[in-house]
Design a protein around this motif. Structure first.
Motif, mmCIF file in Angstrom:
data_model
loop_
_atom_site.group_PDB
_atom_site.id
_atom_site.type_symbol
_atom_site.label_atom_id
_atom_site.label_comp_id
_atom_site.label_asym_id
_atom_site.label_seq_id
_atom_site.Cartn_x
_atom_site.Cartn_y
_atom_site.Cartn_z
ATOM 1 N N GLY A 108 51.636 39.605 53.692
ATOM 2 C CA GLY A 108 52.465 40.764 53.395
ATOM 3 C C GLY A 108 52.401 41.235 51.960
ATOM 4 N N LYS A 109 51.652 40.562 51.104
ATOM 5 C CA LYS A 109 51.560 40.919 49.693
ATOM 6 C C LYS A 109 50.143 41.411 49.398
ATOM 7 C CE LYS A 109 51.924 38.813 45.093
ATOM 8 N NZ LYS A 109 50.512 38.892 44.712
ATOM 9 N N THR A 110 50.027 42.542 48.686
ATOM 10 C CA THR A 110 48.713 43.088 48.366
ATOM 11 C C THR A 110 48.182 42.479 47.082
ATOM 12 O OG1 THR A 110 49.746 44.971 47.216
ATOM 13 C CG2 THR A 110 49.163 45.271 49.532
ATOM 14 N N VAL A 111 46.902 42.091 47.120
ATOM 15 C CA VAL A 111 46.253 41.421 45.989
ATOM 16 C C VAL A 111 44.833 41.964 45.857
ATOM 17 C CG1 VAL A 111 45.387 39.213 45.133
ATOM 18 C CG2 VAL A 111 47.602 39.312 46.279
ATOM 19 N N PRO A 112 44.408 42.352 44.657
ATOM 20 C CA PRO A 112 43.021 42.815 44.493
ATOM 21 C C PRO A 112 42.038 41.654 44.665
ATOM 22 C CG PRO A 112 44.116 42.671 42.368
ATOM 23 C CD PRO A 112 45.174 42.458 43.402
ATOM 24 N N LEU A 113 40.886 41.958 45.232
ATOM 25 C CA LEU A 113 39.883 40.926 45.467
ATOM 26 C C LEU A 113 39.482 40.233 44.166
ATOM 27 C CD1 LEU A 113 37.879 39.498 47.379
ATOM 28 C CD2 LEU A 113 36.279 41.385 46.971
ATOM 29 N N SER A 114 39.492 40.979 43.066
ATOM 30 C CA SER A 114 39.082 40.406 41.783
ATOM 31 C C SER A 114 40.014 39.302 41.300
ATOM 32 C CB SER A 114 39.006 41.508 40.714
ATOM 33 O OG SER A 114 40.244 42.177 40.589
ATOM 34 N N SER A 115 41.245 39.236 41.852
ATOM 35 C CA SER A 115 42.187 38.207 41.410
ATOM 36 C C SER A 115 42.085 36.923 42.230
ATOM 37 C CB SER A 115 43.628 38.734 41.469
ATOM 38 O OG SER A 115 44.050 38.893 42.821
ATOM 39 N N VAL A 116 41.257 36.933 43.295
ATOM 40 C CA VAL A 116 41.080 35.741 44.118
ATOM 41 C C VAL A 116 40.344 34.665 43.312
ATOM 42 C CG1 VAL A 116 39.970 34.783 46.167
ATOM 43 C CG2 VAL A 116 41.144 36.989 46.289
ATOM 44 N N GLN A 117 40.909 33.479 43.272
ATOM 45 C CA GLN A 117 40.352 32.394 42.481
ATOM 46 C C GLN A 117 39.740 31.287 43.327
ATOM 47 O OE1 GLN A 117 43.571 31.169 39.948
ATOM 48 N NE2 GLN A 117 43.362 32.922 38.581
ATOM 49 N N ALA A 118 40.167 31.180 44.566
ATOM 50 C CA ALA A 118 39.618 30.124 45.424
ATOM 51 C C ALA A 118 39.787 30.513 46.883
ATOM 52 C CB ALA A 118 40.347 28.798 45.163
ATOM 53 N N ILE A 119 38.852 30.063 47.695
ATOM 54 C CA ILE A 119 38.906 30.285 49.137
ATOM 55 C C ILE A 119 39.067 28.923 49.798
ATOM 56 C CG2 ILE A 119 37.690 31.149 51.167
ATOM 57 C CD1 ILE A 119 36.168 33.025 49.337
ATOM 58 N N GLY A 120 40.140 28.784 50.584
ATOM 59 C CA GLY A 120 40.455 27.489 51.169
ATOM 60 C C GLY A 120 41.829 27.069 50.735
ATOM 61 N N ALA A 121 42.400 26.081 51.405
ATOM 62 C CA ALA A 121 43.750 25.637 51.103
ATOM 63 C C ALA A 121 43.826 25.055 49.707
ATOM 64 C CB ALA A 121 44.219 24.597 52.135
ATOM 65 N N ALA A 122 44.897 25.365 49.002
ATOM 66 C CA ALA A 122 45.109 24.805 47.661
ATOM 67 C C ALA A 122 45.520 23.353 47.771
ATOM 68 C CB ALA A 122 46.194 25.605 46.922
ATOM 69 N N ASP B 181 49.890 27.848 34.798
ATOM 70 C CA ASP B 181 49.394 29.019 35.514
ATOM 71 C C ASP B 181 50.010 29.051 36.905
ATOM 72 O OD1 ASP B 181 47.782 29.822 33.418
ATOM 73 O OD2 ASP B 181 46.076 28.642 34.109
ATOM 74 N N THR B 182 50.408 30.244 37.341
ATOM 75 C CA THR B 182 51.029 30.398 38.652
ATOM 76 C C THR B 182 50.091 31.166 39.576
ATOM 77 O OG1 THR B 182 53.191 30.491 37.584
ATOM 78 C CG2 THR B 182 53.075 31.195 39.869
ATOM 79 N N LYS B 183 49.880 30.623 40.745
ATOM 80 C CA LYS B 183 49.001 31.239 41.723
ATOM 81 C C LYS B 183 49.704 31.312 43.078
ATOM 82 C CE LYS B 183 45.112 29.013 39.360
ATOM 83 N NZ LYS B 183 43.961 28.085 39.510
ATOM 84 N N VAL B 184 49.137 32.109 43.962
ATOM 85 C CA VAL B 184 49.697 32.269 45.300
ATOM 86 C C VAL B 184 48.622 31.979 46.336
ATOM 87 C CG1 VAL B 184 50.761 33.872 46.923
ATOM 88 C CG2 VAL B 184 51.356 33.992 44.507
#
Length: 226
Positions: free
Chosen positions: A209-223, A186-189
């Motif tokens: 600089g990249k737009t992402v829908p809130l529904s695609s957020v998987q984690a909050i905090g540094a990976a 799986d690839t994440k940003v």
């Protein structure tokens, strides 16, 4: 006359299946016509052949049911509006936060672009192909991947060793284990949220600089790195 009343009752029932803003007004108009026809029919009915009271009762119940459904729809719309407002407020609070979202594209800036890779199991050979916004392959790397989450950082250099220009790049991963079986990756940003657009049904985040829908957020905090 009875046919006219039945037609109006059916029309009112039809409004319950429509989502237009004129539903309530249509129902009110139909109900007024229904009452006019009903009172006229009662006033001019044949005493020897009175109207069927059961039919009247069923039609009145039908109108009442439609009215209740419209009221329920209004309440659901209010709940959805409240939910959207709450979601927008929560999204606004994420500005400045580091988040991880699903996606294969990442911005190249200051000679670095990073993706978070999550391998289902260890891969002895993984081919990482990087393409520009036009789909042209600019770099390819081969490396082993550990099982779980890890960070892959591209230094921005293309296959000739030259530094690629800043922009958005896409990463494609093909991985295989020691037995030659394909490994799912799986690839994440990961990036910092700079702004939030709440004009739509789903808040849109701007991450580096990249737009992402809130529904695609998987984690909050540094990976986690790897």
């Amino acid at each position: 006359m009875t046919a006219g009343i039945t037609t109006l009752a059916s029309a009112a029932s039809g409004t319950s299946r429509s989502s237009t803003t004129g539903d309530a007004a249509t129902l009110a108009g139909n109900f007024d016509q229904f009452l006019t026809l009903l009172t006229t029919q009662l006033r001019n009915q044949n005493p020897l052949d009175p109207l069927d009271t059961n039919q009247f009762t069923q039609q009145l119940v039908q109108f009442a049911s439609v009215e209740q459904q419209l009221k329920s729809n209004d309440r659901l719309d209010a709940l959805l509006s409240a939910s959207k407002a709450s979601s927008s407020a929560s999204a606004a609070g994420l500005i400045g936060q580091t988040v991880t979202s699903s996606g294969i594209t990442a911005p190249l800036s200051n000679g670095a672009a990073a993706w978070t890779l999550n391998a289902a199991r260890a891969a002895t050979r993984a081919t990482l192909t990087i393409a520009d916004a036009k789909g042209n392959v600019v770099a390819t790397q081969t490396k082993a991947l550990a099982a779980g989450s890890q960070t892959f950082t591209w230094d921005g250099r293309n296959s000739t060793g030259m530094l690629a220009s800043d922009g958005t790049y896409t990463l494609k991963v093909q991985a295989f284990d020691a037995t030659g079986q394909k490994v799912t990756v799986d690839t994440k940003v990961t990036g910092v949220i700079s702004s939030v657009d709440v004009s739509g049904s789903d808040p849109i985040l701007t991450i580096d600089g990249k737009t992402v829908p809130l529904s695609s957020v998987q984690a909050i905090g540094a990976a986690s790195g790897g």
